[in-house]
Design a protein around this motif. Structure first.
Motif, PDB file in Angstrom:
ATOM      1  N   ILE A 223       0.865  -1.184   0.000  1.00 33.10           N
ATOM      2  CA  ILE A 223       0.000   0.000   0.000  1.00 33.10           C
ATOM      3  C   ILE A 223       0.895   1.225   0.000  1.00 33.10           C
ATOM      4  CG2 ILE A 223      -1.823   1.249   1.207  1.00 33.10           C
ATOM      5  CD1 ILE A 223      -2.677  -1.420   2.451  1.00 33.10           C
ATOM      6  N   ASN A 224       0.689   2.107  -0.950  1.00 36.96           N
ATOM      7  CA  ASN A 224       1.579   3.244  -1.138  1.00 36.96           C
ATOM      8  C   ASN A 224       0.799   4.549  -1.136  1.00 36.96           C
ATOM      9  OD1 ASN A 224       3.938   4.607  -1.556  1.00 36.96           O
ATOM     10  ND2 ASN A 224       4.151   4.060  -3.706  1.00 36.96           N
ATOM     11  N   SER A 225       1.468   5.626  -0.720  1.00 35.79           N
ATOM     12  CA  SER A 225       0.897   6.969  -0.791  1.00 35.79           C
ATOM     13  C   SER A 225       1.992   7.916  -1.241  1.00 35.79           C
ATOM     14  CB  SER A 225       0.323   7.399   0.567  1.00 35.79           C
ATOM     15  OG  SER A 225       1.345   7.471   1.534  1.00 35.79           O
ATOM     16  N   PRO A 226       1.630   9.110  -1.697  1.00 39.30           N
ATOM     17  CA  PRO A 226       2.628  10.015  -2.271  1.00 39.30           C
ATOM     18  C   PRO A 226       3.742  10.411  -1.318  1.00 39.30           C
ATOM     19  CG  PRO A 226       0.414  10.722  -2.843  1.00 39.30           C
ATOM     20  CD  PRO A 226       0.264   9.640  -1.826  1.00 39.30           C
ATOM     21  N   ASP A 227       3.497  10.427  -0.002  1.00 40.81           N
ATOM     22  CA  ASP A 227       4.457  11.004   0.927  1.00 40.81           C
ATOM     23  C   ASP A 227       5.190   9.992   1.801  1.00 40.81           C
ATOM     24  OD1 ASP A 227       2.295  10.249   2.356  1.00 40.81           O
ATOM     25  OD2 ASP A 227       2.022  12.139   3.433  1.00 40.81           O
ATOM     26  N   GLU A 228       5.122   8.701   1.493  1.00 42.88           N
ATOM     27  CA  GLU A 228       5.818   7.742   2.332  1.00 42.88           C
ATOM     28  C   GLU A 228       6.101   6.459   1.579  1.00 42.88           C
ATOM     29  OE1 GLU A 228       1.959   5.748   4.550  1.00 42.88           O
ATOM     30  OE2 GLU A 228       2.932   7.491   5.434  1.00 42.88           O
ATOM     31  N   LYS A 229       6.997   5.647   2.149  1.00 39.24           N
ATOM     32  CA  LYS A 229       7.314   4.363   1.538  1.00 39.24           C
ATOM     33  C   LYS A 229       6.103   3.451   1.565  1.00 39.24           C
ATOM     34  CE  LYS A 229      12.215   4.339   2.834  1.00 39.24           C
ATOM     35  NZ  LYS A 229      13.262   3.594   3.584  1.00 39.24           N
ATOM     36  N   ALA A 230       6.116   2.480   0.657  1.00 38.31           N
ATOM     37  CA  ALA A 230       5.005   1.532   0.604  1.00 38.31           C
ATOM     38  C   ALA A 230       5.005   0.637   1.833  1.00 38.31           C
ATOM     39  CB  ALA A 230       5.110   0.694  -0.664  1.00 38.31           C
ATOM     40  N   SER A 231       3.831   0.472   2.439  1.00 34.37           N
ATOM     41  CA  SER A 231       3.670  -0.494   3.521  1.00 34.37           C
ATOM     42  C   SER A 231       3.547  -1.871   2.880  1.00 34.37           C
ATOM     43  CB  SER A 231       2.418  -0.175   4.337  1.00 34.37           C
ATOM     44  OG  SER A 231       2.505   1.115   4.884  1.00 34.37           O
ATOM     45  N   THR A 232       4.171  -2.850   3.477  1.00 35.60           N
ATOM     46  CA  THR A 232       4.183  -4.181   2.887  1.00 35.60           C
ATOM     47  C   THR A 232       3.484  -5.177   3.803  1.00 35.60           C
ATOM     48  OG1 THR A 232       5.609  -5.912   1.971  1.00 35.60           O
ATOM     49  CG2 THR A 232       6.423  -4.744   3.897  1.00 35.60           C
ATOM     50  N   GLY A 233       2.837  -6.165   3.208  1.00 40.27           N
ATOM     51  CA  GLY A 233       2.132  -7.122   4.048  1.00 40.27           C
ATOM     52  C   GLY A 233       1.504  -8.251   3.259  1.00 40.27           C
ATOM     53  N   ILE A 234       0.518  -8.858   3.880  1.00 42.62           N
ATOM     54  CA  ILE A 234      -0.177 -10.004   3.286  1.00 42.62           C
ATOM     55  C   ILE A 234      -1.682  -9.801   3.441  1.00 42.62           C
ATOM     56  CG2 ILE A 234       1.700 -11.658   3.606  1.00 42.62           C
ATOM     57  CD1 ILE A 234       0.449 -12.518   6.217  1.00 42.62           C
ATOM     58  N   TYR A 235      -2.450 -10.559   2.642  1.00 42.33           N
ATOM     59  CA  TYR A 235      -3.903 -10.430   2.725  1.00 42.33           C
ATOM     60  C   TYR A 235      -4.550 -11.776   2.439  1.00 42.33           C
ATOM     61  CZ  TYR A 235      -4.462 -10.845  -2.321  1.00 42.33           C
ATOM     62  OH  TYR A 235      -4.472 -11.333  -3.597  1.00 42.33           O
ATOM     63  N   ARG A 236      -5.816 -11.882   2.825  1.00 40.77           N
ATOM     64  CA  ARG A 236      -6.619 -13.046   2.454  1.00 40.77           C
ATOM     65  C   ARG A 236      -8.085 -12.654   2.549  1.00 40.77           C
ATOM     66  NH1 ARG A 236      -5.536 -15.766   8.026  1.00 40.77           N
ATOM     67  NH2 ARG A 236      -7.503 -15.425   9.129  1.00 40.77           N
ATOM     68  N   PHE A 237      -8.929 -13.374   1.814  1.00 38.62           N
ATOM     69  CA  PHE A 237     -10.368 -13.210   1.917  1.00 38.62           C
ATOM     70  C   PHE A 237     -10.907 -14.380   2.730  1.00 38.62           C
ATOM     71  CE2 PHE A 237      -9.404 -10.619  -1.776  1.00 38.62           C
ATOM     72  CZ  PHE A 237     -10.177  -9.488  -1.517  1.00 38.62           C
ATOM     73  N   ASP A 238     -11.695 -14.063   3.751  1.00 41.83           N
ATOM     74  CA  ASP A 238     -12.183 -15.081   4.677  1.00 41.83           C
ATOM     75  C   ASP A 238     -13.674 -14.876   4.904  1.00 41.83           C
ATOM     76  OD1 ASP A 238     -12.592 -16.979   6.598  1.00 41.83           O
ATOM     77  OD2 ASP A 238     -11.238 -16.119   8.088  1.00 41.83           O
ATOM     78  N   ASP A 239     -14.477 -15.734   4.282  1.00 38.54           N
ATOM     79  CA  ASP A 239     -15.926 -15.683   4.449  1.00 38.54           C
ATOM     80  C   ASP A 239     -16.478 -14.290   4.132  1.00 38.54           C
ATOM     81  OD1 ASP A 239     -18.431 -16.714   5.003  1.00 38.54           O
ATOM     82  OD2 ASP A 239     -18.320 -16.249   7.151  1.00 38.54           O
ATOM     83  N   GLY A 240     -16.016 -13.717   3.020  1.00 33.04           N
ATOM     84  CA  GLY A 240     -16.502 -12.418   2.579  1.00 33.04           C
ATOM     85  C   GLY A 240     -15.805 -11.237   3.211  1.00 33.04           C
ATOM     86  N   ARG A 241     -14.936 -11.475   4.172  1.00 29.53           N
ATOM     87  CA  ARG A 241     -14.191 -10.403   4.829  1.00 29.53           C
ATOM     88  C   ARG A 241     -12.772 -10.327   4.276  1.00 29.53           C
ATOM     89  NH1 ARG A 241     -18.269 -11.340   8.152  1.00 29.53           N
ATOM     90  NH2 ARG A 241     -18.873  -9.777   9.714  1.00 29.53           N
ATOM     91  N   LEU A 242     -12.192  -9.143   4.340  1.00 27.46           N
ATOM     92  CA  LEU A 242     -10.832  -8.925   3.872  1.00 27.46           C
ATOM     93  C   LEU A 242      -9.922  -8.779   5.088  1.00 27.46           C
ATOM     94  CD1 LEU A 242      -8.658  -8.254   1.769  1.00 27.46           C
ATOM     95  CD2 LEU A 242      -9.510  -5.884   1.760  1.00 27.46           C
ATOM     96  N   VAL A 243      -8.924  -9.640   5.187  1.00 30.78           N
ATOM     97  CA  VAL A 243      -7.982  -9.616   6.302  1.00 30.78           C
ATOM     98  C   VAL A 243      -6.631  -9.131   5.768  1.00 30.78           C
ATOM     99  CG1 VAL A 243      -6.903 -10.936   8.160  1.00 30.78           C
ATOM    100  CG2 VAL A 243      -9.180 -11.580   7.314  1.00 30.78           C
ATOM    101  N   ILE A 244      -6.097  -8.078   6.375  1.00 35.21           N
ATOM    102  CA  ILE A 244      -4.828  -7.508   5.938  1.00 35.21           C
ATOM    103  C   ILE A 244      -3.892  -7.382   7.133  1.00 35.21           C
ATOM    104  CG2 ILE A 244      -3.673  -5.499   4.933  1.00 35.21           C
ATOM    105  CD1 ILE A 244      -6.185  -4.868   3.400  1.00 35.21           C
ATOM    106  N   CYS A 245      -2.649  -7.799   6.958  1.00 41.88           N
ATOM    107  CA  CYS A 245      -1.608  -7.637   7.980  1.00 41.88           C
ATOM    108  C   CYS A 245      -0.452  -6.905   7.320  1.00 41.88           C
ATOM    109  CB  CYS A 245      -1.156  -8.998   8.515  1.00 41.88           C
ATOM    110  SG  CYS A 245       0.039  -8.883   9.871  1.00 41.88           S
ATOM    111  N   ILE A 246      -0.153  -5.685   7.778  1.00 43.88           N
ATOM    112  CA  ILE A 246       0.870  -4.867   7.135  1.00 43.88           C
ATOM    113  C   ILE A 246       1.853  -4.319   8.161  1.00 43.88           C
ATOM    114  CG2 ILE A 246      -0.527  -4.173   5.147  1.00 43.88           C
ATOM    115  CD1 ILE A 246      -1.200  -1.598   6.615  1.00 43.88           C
ATOM    116  N   VAL A 247       2.981  -3.852   7.650  1.00 45.68           N
ATOM    117  CA  VAL A 247       4.011  -3.257   8.502  1.00 45.68           C
ATOM    118  C   VAL A 247       4.725  -2.183   7.695  1.00 45.68           C
ATOM    119  CG1 VAL A 247       5.843  -4.864   7.811  1.00 45.68           C
ATOM    120  CG2 VAL A 247       5.918  -3.805  10.080  1.00 45.68           C
TER     121      VAL A 247
END
Length: 286
Positions: free
Chosen positions: A95-119
């Motif tokens: 995940i990136n924005s104009p003013d900072e480095k990209a946050s990196t992580g993992i994701y999965r879809f679980d029973d219609g929900r979106l689970v994201i773990c980033i750092v």
């Protein structure tokens, strides 16, 4: 309708992975989402408090590879862009924005929900599992689908800054004015992060300067090296301190505006939410 600022952010800062727009999982991201649960570095954020901990208020809309939200800090629309890699396990996301480095992580879809773990890349390595234990520096969030009609209006946060804890039992905490917050900010502060200590000096004339302290391991002992980091001007409005960086050792930060939502401040300490949505604290030295 996407406004011109958001559209520009999408066009300039998007860097999609080749073919990701054709991935079935990429299509699952599209739509409106609301953060249902949030854990940050071992701290479980109460569900009713999520809207205050995240600049987005916990509600976002995903269009193509853009994450669009109206900030509760300044009342304006902002956009971040993301890329995914569905060929790895767990699936990767940045995940990136104009003013900072990209946050990196993992994701999965679980029973219609979106689970994201980033750092944040400066704080820790990319997560290998969906956890955010104390000391991991990770943020783990679960989002559920919602609709525009189901969302409450996102309005700019008014002053939520609270004075120091009541000295006597039964006393109520008092909401501070921006002038009172500004007065308490003046002085020297210290905060600790994964790099070391950052010393911040807020001057009464509306200027600030920061010094970064690094810890280095010599042959038989540890030593500390202090290096000037940045300087600029600062203002407080509706309980949010905005810093305008005029000089910095990181050239990409020059002329940036960074907002910090102050949650509580006393003559000794301060708790705030930084521009990345992380809960931080600082101690006053004088």
């Amino acid at each position: 309708m996407i406004n011109r600022i958001v559209l520009l952010a999408i066009l300039v800062f998007a860097s999609p992975v080749v073919g990701q727009d054709k991935s079935p999982e990429f299509k699952e991201f599209q739509g409106h989402w609301q953060v249902e649960s949030l854990v940050e570095n071992g701290h479980v954020i109460p569900k009713e408090a999520i809207k205050d901990w995240l600049p987005s208020g916990g509600r976002v809309e995903i269009i193509e590879n853009a994450i669009i939200f109206k900030s509760r800090l300044d009342g304006k629309k902002h956009a971040k862009v993301f890329t995914i890699d569905a060929t790895t396990y767990p699936n990767g996301i940045e995940i990136n924005s104009p003013d900072e480095k990209a946050s990196t992580g993992i994701y999965r879809f679980d029973d219609g929900r979106l689970v994201i773990c980033i750092v944040h890349p400066d704080e820790a390595k990319k997560p290998g599992d969906f956890s955010a234990k104390a000391g991991s520096k990770r943020m783990l969030m679960v989002l559920k689908r919602t609709t525009p009609q189901a969302q409450e209006p996102l309005t700019t946060i008014k002053s939520r800054t609270i004075s120091e804890k009541p000295k006597q039992e039964g006393q109520a905490a008092r909401i501070l004015t921006d002038a009172e917050v500004s007065k308490r900010l003046v002085g020297n502060w210290r905060m600790k992060d994964s790099v070391g200590h950052l010393y911040i000096k807020f001057n009464a004339n509306g200027t600030f300067s920061t010094v970064r302290e690094y810890q280095k391991l010599r042959l038989f002992h540890k030593s500390f090296v202090q290096t000037p980091s940045s300087s600029g001007t600062w203002t407080v409005k509706h309980g949010t301190m905005t810093a305008h960086i005029l000089s910095s050792i990181r050239i990409e930060r020059v002329n940036q505006l960074l907002s910090f939502s102050i949650r509580s401040i006393s003559n000794r300490d301060m708790i705030f939410v930084d521009h990345w949505g992380r809960i931080e604290s600082a101690t006053k030295l004088d």
